[in-house]
Design a protein around this motif. Structure first.
Motif, PDB file in Angstrom:
ATOM      1  N   LYS A 258       1.315  -0.907   0.210  1.00 49.49           N
ATOM      2  CA  LYS A 258       0.322  -0.332  -0.108  1.00 49.49           C
ATOM      3  C   LYS A 258       0.819   1.384  -0.724  1.00 49.49           C
ATOM      4  CE  LYS A 258      -1.955   0.188   3.982  1.00 49.49           C
ATOM      5  NZ  LYS A 258      -3.263   0.643   5.249  1.00 49.49           N
ATOM      6  N   PHE A 259       2.144   1.439   1.029  1.00 46.00           N
ATOM      7  CA  PHE A 259       2.998   2.703   0.955  1.00 46.00           C
ATOM      8  C   PHE A 259       3.449   2.691  -0.242  1.00 46.00           C
ATOM      9  CE2 PHE A 259       1.945   3.143   5.220  1.00 46.00           C
ATOM     10  CZ  PHE A 259       2.278   3.816   5.705  1.00 46.00           C
TER      11      PHE A 259
ATOM     12  N   GLN B 102      -6.375  12.473  -2.693  1.00 47.40           N
ATOM     13  CA  GLN B 102      -7.021  11.984  -2.590  1.00 47.40           C
ATOM     14  C   GLN B 102      -8.546  11.094  -3.074  1.00 47.40           C
ATOM     15  OE1 GLN B 102      -9.404  15.730  -1.243  1.00 47.40           O
ATOM     16  NE2 GLN B 102      -7.480  16.608  -0.372  1.00 47.40           N
ATOM     17  N   LEU B 103      -8.190  11.038  -4.320  1.00 48.69           N
ATOM     18  CA  LEU B 103      -8.942  10.268  -4.728  1.00 48.69           C
ATOM     19  C   LEU B 103      -8.627   8.590  -4.400  1.00 48.69           C
ATOM     20  CD1 LEU B 103     -10.116  12.439  -7.924  1.00 48.69           C
ATOM     21  CD2 LEU B 103     -11.266  11.937  -6.575  1.00 48.69           C
ATOM     22  N   ALA B 104      -7.618   8.282  -4.768  1.00 45.58           N
ATOM     23  CA  ALA B 104      -6.968   7.058  -4.521  1.00 45.58           C
ATOM     24  C   ALA B 104      -7.227   6.357  -2.987  1.00 45.58           C
ATOM     25  CB  ALA B 104      -5.733   6.925  -4.509  1.00 45.58           C
ATOM     26  N   GLN B 105      -7.273   7.661  -1.988  1.00 43.78           N
ATOM     27  CA  GLN B 105      -7.914   6.655  -1.067  1.00 43.78           C
ATOM     28  C   GLN B 105      -8.975   7.001  -1.031  1.00 43.78           C
ATOM     29  OE1 GLN B 105      -4.805  10.330   0.943  1.00 43.78           O
ATOM     30  NE2 GLN B 105      -5.072   8.538   2.689  1.00 43.78           N
ATOM     31  N   TYR B 106      -9.880   7.796  -1.109  1.00 45.53           N
ATOM     32  CA  TYR B 106     -11.271   7.767  -1.383  1.00 45.53           C
ATOM     33  C   TYR B 106     -12.180   6.151  -2.129  1.00 45.53           C
ATOM     34  CZ  TYR B 106     -16.272   9.220  -1.261  1.00 45.53           C
ATOM     35  OH  TYR B 106     -17.244   9.050  -0.899  1.00 45.53           O
TER      36      TYR B 106
ATOM     37  N   LEU C 275     -10.634   3.790  -3.299  1.00 49.13           N
ATOM     38  CA  LEU C 275      -9.616   2.434  -3.285  1.00 49.13           C
ATOM     39  C   LEU C 275     -10.384   2.414  -1.469  1.00 49.13           C
ATOM     40  CD1 LEU C 275      -6.738   2.499  -5.453  1.00 49.13           C
ATOM     41  CD2 LEU C 275      -9.024   1.655  -6.273  1.00 49.13           C
ATOM     42  N   GLY C 276     -10.616   3.054  -0.568  1.00 53.89           N
ATOM     43  CA  GLY C 276     -10.900   2.806   0.742  1.00 53.89           C
ATOM     44  C   GLY C 276      -9.484   2.442   1.227  1.00 53.89           C
TER      45      GLY C 276
END
Length: 276
Positions: free
Chosen positions: A11-12, A34-38, A40-41
């Motif tokens: 992940k990192f 931000q989009l990737a984290q949102y 992809l959870g």
């Protein structure tokens, strides 16, 4: 190695690659992260400031490597002008002055309105600002400025610096905003690109200084040193090659591709958010 630990490392590494690749190109690395984290959870364990410090430091090193000859020229000739006053070195001296001036707007606004800017985070904001970035790139797609370093002025530095300050909003690309502002002022695309990324150096260094206390206070640093290190290495490699690739695209005047990308992704994100 446990599955959870393996996932943490992957992940990192992925986020480091993602941030590194999107940092130099005009599509907003912070917005895409931000989009990737949102969508992809994905959550970042530990202190988020530590992660940002690591990947942004890696991108800074990549910029320093790519523009090392320009930096050395500015140091030897630009700073040397203070002592020698050679007329042929005045352009480099002025360029350093313009870099300092261009850094001021983002520095002042970042310090004064940091909390307000943080509240603008979120996928909906990023979607809208991506479209703004796309429109700006589209409008200057055919501009071919003629002014080089010797033709720049203090007014240019303030306007480009103001564009960099606006790019503190997630989704507004820093490189995109500064290059758009420079080209709109009639500055040659090669000079616009060089000024944009050399302007990244003092801003990034300032961010590192402000984030250093958070880095030292990260209680998870001892446990997460390996994931942080992998994110750093991944971001460094991705930033370097992404910047070289973007420089090639700029030389060919193909910014329209990034305009199309931003104007496509922004509405798609809004549509997905509306449906969900």
């Amino acid at each position: 190695m446990e599955i959870e630990q393996l996932w943490l490392l992957l992940k990192f590494t992925f986020l480091g690659l993602f941030q590194g690749f999107t940092e130099p190109i005009p599509i907003s690395s912070s917005g895409h992260l931000q989009l990737a984290q949102y969508f992809l959870g994905i959550e970042i364990e530990g202190n988020n400031f530590t992660f940002e410090l690591m990947v942004n430091s890696a991108s800074l090193i990549a910029v320093l490597l790519v523009f090392r000859e320009d930096i050395m020229r500015l140091i030897t000739r630009g700073l040397g002008y203070i002592k020698t006053r050679k007329p042929e070195d005045k352009t480099e001296f002025n360029f350093i002055l313009y870099l300092i001036i261009g850094t001021i707007p983002a520095g002042v606004i970042g310090v004064l309105f940091d909390d307000d800017i943080s509240r603008l985070s979120g996928p909906q904001t990023v979607a809208i600002t991506l479209m703004i970035t796309g429109i700006a790139l589209f409008l200057i797609r055919n501009l071919r400025g003629k002014r080089g370093e010797s033709g720049m002025s203090i007014k240019d530095a303030l306007i480009i610096g103001g564009a960099q300050a606006i790019a503190l909003i997630p989704g507004i690309s820093r490189s995109g905003a500064t290059i758009v502002a420079a080209m709109a002022r009639g500055i040659h695309q090669e000079t616009a690109l060089r000024y944009s990324f050399l302007l990244f150096v003092p801003v990034s260094l300032g961010g590192m200084v402000l984030s250093f206390s958070d880095f030292l206070q990260d209680d998870n640093l001892a446990d997460l040193w390996l994931p942080y290190l992998l994110a750093f290495i991944a971001s460094l490699i991705a930033s370097y090659f992404s910047l070289k690739w973007f420089m090639n695209i700029m030389a060919k005047g193909n910014l329209i591709y990034f305009a199309i990308y931003c104007l496509t992704v922004g509405p798609i994100v809004l549509l997905v958010l509306w449906i969900s």
